[in-house]
Design an enzyme around this catalytic site. Structure first.
Site, short mmCIF file in Angstrom:
data_model
loop_
_atom_site.label_atom_id
_atom_site.label_comp_id
_atom_site.label_asym_id
_atom_site.label_seq_id
_atom_site.Cartn_x
_atom_site.Cartn_y
_atom_site.Cartn_z
N HIS A 1 0.91 -1.21 0.14
CA HIS A 1 0.11 -0.07 -0.03
C HIS A 1 0.98 1.33 -0.09
O HIS A 1 0.72 2.10 -0.72
CB HIS A 1 -0.89 -0.05 1.31
CG HIS A 1 -1.71 1.20 1.35
ND1 HIS A 1 -2.89 1.57 0.92
CD2 HIS A 1 -1.19 2.44 1.97
CE1 HIS A 1 -3.23 2.75 1.11
NE2 HIS A 1 -2.45 3.24 2.00
N GLU A 2 1.85 1.22 0.81
CA GLU A 2 2.60 2.58 0.81
C GLU A 2 3.70 2.60 -0.31
O GLU A 2 3.71 3.81 -0.75
CB GLU A 2 3.59 2.48 2.02
CG GLU A 2 2.94 2.41 3.37
CD GLU A 2 1.90 3.39 3.57
OE1 GLU A 2 2.15 4.61 3.17
OE2 GLU A 2 1.00 3.39 4.42
N HIS B 1 1.63 4.44 -2.80
CA HIS B 1 1.80 5.96 -2.80
C HIS B 1 3.01 6.40 -3.53
O HIS B 1 2.96 7.33 -4.33
CB HIS B 1 1.81 6.51 -1.40
CG HIS B 1 0.68 6.34 -0.67
ND1 HIS B 1 -0.35 6.62 -1.11
CD2 HIS B 1 0.27 5.79 0.50
CE1 HIS B 1 -1.43 6.47 -0.24
NE2 HIS B 1 -1.04 5.91 0.82
#
Length: 233
Positions: A97-98, A101
Site C-alpha cells: 500500500h505504501e 503511494h
C-alpha cells in the site's frame, strides 16, 4: 449537547468500529506468514524495483505500530518494525500500500499532489481554526459583537481546509490500495488465497479514512449550525 452528539456521533461510532477492524485484521494476518516468506521491506523493494522506482529508499520507522508512510518530499518509504521485519500477509499488504503511494508520486497522481500541497495549510489551520471559532463565538454570545461572528466564520473557513484534506485523502488511499492489491498478485509475491487477507487488512484501514472524513464534516456542520442559530437570534 444534543446537537453536538447529532453531528459528532456518526463519526465517533464509525471511527471506533474502523479502529477495531484494523486492529483485529492486522493482528490476525500478522500471524499468518506468506508462502514465499518475504518481509514487508522485501515486498516493497521488489515492487518498487519492478516499477522502475529503485531510487526510492526504504527505511525502518521508529514511530510505532502502523506508523508506515511514504514521504514524497524525500522519496522515502518508512515502514514500522512490524511491517519492515515480518514476513506476514499483513506486512505485505501494508508495505505494498505504501509502495502504491510512491507509484502515485512517480505517475504524478493529481489527488496525491493536491493532498501534499494541502499539508502545510492543514497543519496550520487545524490548530488555529477551533481557537478562532470559539473566541469569535464567545464574543458574539456574551458581548453581542458582530465582529465576533465574523471571527467565528473565519474559523469555520479555516477548518474547511482540514475537511477538504480528509476528502482528498479518500481517493489517494483507495487508489494506493487498489494498486497494491493488483501488483501483489501480478508480481507473484502472493499466491493462492493470500490476497484475501490483504483485502481485509487494507479495506479495514480504508474505513479509518472514511471515519475521519465523516468526523470532520460533522464538526464543520456543527460549527455552521451554531453560527446560523446565533445569527438568527
Amino acid at each position: 449537547m444534543f446537537y453536538w452528539l447529532l453531528f459528532a456521533l456518526p463519526g465517533l461510532i464509525l471511527g471506533l468500529w474502523a479502529q477495531s477492524r484494523v486492529k483485529g485484521a492486522f493482528k490476525k494476518y500478522s500471524e499468518v506468514r506468506t508462502a514465499r516468506n518475504v518481509t514487508g521491506a522485501q515486498v516493497a523493494r521488489a515492487l518498487l524495483n519492478e516499477q522502475g522506482l529503485s531510487h526510492v529508499a526504504i527505511e525502518e520507522s521508529q514511530g510505532g505500530r502502523l506508523s508506515d508512510h511514504y514521504d514524497p518530499r524525500s522519496q522515502v518509504l518508512r515502514l514500522s518494525p512490524q511491517v519492515y521485519r515480518e514476513p506476514s500477509i499483513a506486512a505485505a499488504g501494508v508495505a505494498a500500500h505504501e509502495m502504491g503511494h510512491a507509484l502515485q508520486d512517480a505517475n504524478k497522481y493529481v489527488p496525491l499532489k493536491f493532498r501534499s500541497a494541502l499539508v502545510p495549510a492543514t497543519q496550520f489551520t487545524s490548530k488555529l481554526a477551533p481557537m478562532l471559532f470559539m473566541a469569535g463565538f464567545m464574543l458574539s454570545i456574551f458581548l453581542k459583537s458582530e465582529w465576533g461572528l465574523y471571527i467565528a466564520w473565519a474559523g469555520v473557513a479555516l477548518f474547511a481546509v482540514a475537511v477538504i484534506f480528509t476528502l482528498v485523502t479518500l481517493p489517494v488511499e483507495f487508489d494506493a490500495s487498489k494498486r497494491a492489491k493488483r501488483l501483489l498478485v501480478s508480481s507473484g509475491i502472493l499466491v493462492g488465497d493470500e490476497i484475501e487477507g490483504v483485502n481485509k487488512v487494507l479495506d479495514a484501514a480504508a474505513l479509518t479514512y472514511v471515519a475521519a472524513a465523516v468526523t470532520a464534516i460533522g464538526q464543520l456542520l456543527y460549527y455552521v449550525m451554531l453560527l446560523s442559530g446565533g445569527r438568527r437570534r
